[in-house]
Design a protein around this motif. Sequence first.
Motif, PDB file in Angstrom:
ATOM      1  N   LEU A 134       0.903  -1.236  -0.084  1.00 56.18           N
ATOM      2  CA  LEU A 134      -0.063   0.050   0.018  1.00 56.18           C
ATOM      3  C   LEU A 134       0.949   1.128  -0.048  1.00 56.18           C
ATOM      4  O   LEU A 134       0.538   2.268  -0.833  1.00 56.18           O
ATOM      5  CB  LEU A 134      -1.048  -0.080   1.281  1.00 56.18           C
ATOM      6  CG  LEU A 134      -1.980   1.103   1.304  1.00 56.18           C
ATOM      7  CD1 LEU A 134      -2.920   1.208  -0.004  1.00 56.18           C
ATOM      8  CD2 LEU A 134      -2.900   0.892   2.537  1.00 56.18           C
ATOM      9  N   PHE A 135       1.860   1.454   0.867  1.00 50.74           N
ATOM     10  CA  PHE A 135       2.717   2.454   0.865  1.00 50.74           C
ATOM     11  C   PHE A 135       3.307   2.824  -0.542  1.00 50.74           C
ATOM     12  O   PHE A 135       3.388   4.041  -1.015  1.00 50.74           O
ATOM     13  CB  PHE A 135       3.786   2.357   2.074  1.00 50.74           C
ATOM     14  CG  PHE A 135       5.037   1.581   1.721  1.00 50.74           C
ATOM     15  CD1 PHE A 135       6.259   2.135   1.136  1.00 50.74           C
ATOM     16  CD2 PHE A 135       4.946   0.076   2.085  1.00 50.74           C
ATOM     17  CE1 PHE A 135       7.323   1.298   1.016  1.00 50.74           C
ATOM     18  CE2 PHE A 135       5.912  -0.582   1.816  1.00 50.74           C
ATOM     19  CZ  PHE A 135       7.153  -0.112   1.276  1.00 50.74           C
ATOM     20  N   ILE A 136       3.762   1.839  -1.313  1.00 49.78           N
ATOM     21  CA  ILE A 136       4.271   1.851  -2.692  1.00 49.78           C
ATOM     22  C   ILE A 136       3.198   2.529  -3.432  1.00 49.78           C
ATOM     23  O   ILE A 136       3.504   3.284  -4.528  1.00 49.78           O
ATOM     24  CB  ILE A 136       5.050   0.780  -3.258  1.00 49.78           C
ATOM     25  CG1 ILE A 136       6.342   0.658  -2.239  1.00 49.78           C
ATOM     26  CG2 ILE A 136       5.352   0.849  -4.622  1.00 49.78           C
ATOM     27  CD1 ILE A 136       7.004  -0.890  -2.711  1.00 49.78           C
ATOM     28  N   GLY A 137       1.980   1.819  -3.269  1.00 49.34           N
ATOM     29  CA  GLY A 137       1.007   2.227  -4.406  1.00 49.34           C
ATOM     30  C   GLY A 137       0.519   3.598  -4.089  1.00 49.34           C
ATOM     31  O   GLY A 137       0.124   4.423  -5.106  1.00 49.34           O
ATOM     32  N   LYS A 138       0.507   4.072  -2.860  1.00 49.59           N
ATOM     33  CA  LYS A 138       0.398   5.500  -2.593  1.00 49.59           C
ATOM     34  C   LYS A 138       1.404   6.456  -3.089  1.00 49.59           C
ATOM     35  O   LYS A 138       0.987   7.565  -3.716  1.00 49.59           O
ATOM     36  CB  LYS A 138       0.155   5.690  -1.020  1.00 49.59           C
ATOM     37  CG  LYS A 138      -1.153   5.227  -0.510  1.00 49.59           C
ATOM     38  CD  LYS A 138      -1.215   5.638   1.049  1.00 49.59           C
ATOM     39  CE  LYS A 138      -2.698   5.262   1.724  1.00 49.59           C
ATOM     40  NZ  LYS A 138      -2.556   5.276   2.983  1.00 49.59           N
ATOM     41  N   LYS A 139       2.638   5.993  -3.124  1.00 49.14           N
ATOM     42  CA  LYS A 139       3.471   6.890  -3.489  1.00 49.14           C
ATOM     43  C   LYS A 139       3.581   6.903  -5.156  1.00 49.14           C
ATOM     44  O   LYS A 139       3.678   8.107  -5.642  1.00 49.14           O
ATOM     45  CB  LYS A 139       4.909   6.297  -3.004  1.00 49.14           C
ATOM     46  CG  LYS A 139       6.313   7.222  -3.039  1.00 49.14           C
ATOM     47  CD  LYS A 139       7.081   6.670  -2.542  1.00 49.14           C
ATOM     48  CE  LYS A 139       8.649   7.716  -2.592  1.00 49.14           C
ATOM     49  NZ  LYS A 139       9.688   7.082  -1.759  1.00 49.14           N
TER      50      LYS A 139
END
Length: 158
Positions: A134-139
């Motif tokens: 999720l943190f990579i997707g948001k970035k």
Amino acid sequence: DLLRDSSKVSTYNKSSLGRKDKIVLKSNMDSEAKIMSSLTKPPIVRKPLECVTLFYSRKLTENDNIELDGAGYITVGRSVWENEYGLTETKFSSTRCEILLSVNLVRDIKTASGQKVCELTIVTHAVSPAGIPLFIGKKAALATADSYIKDIRAVFEK
């Protein structure tokens, strides 16, 4: 026409690897409905993302209860998973992406000084594909959104 025309996607979306109209349900000067397939390669994600989307766009009118100082358009998109035979087509070289809702509102507005500008409002709600934290997707989403708006601006500044 810029957002509707699949052949022009690469002019305003540098992450795009292409978009094809699979089925055109309706197309005229004021509106269009189609199912389209697109591949994008956001900067942080390893494999290209594939989206198959039911896309609808139309010109806004005074009856839409929205302030218009000129032309206005709305586009709405939603992922579809199955083809016309009820089967899911997946390519091994890409990751399937689900867009729950995508809305683009484009309209001419006049500023207080009387200058005419284009207002672009984009709302997209997508599900991060399996295997992408999720943190990579948001970035990736923030970087892609920023780039998308800059690229659209650049098209009209030429």
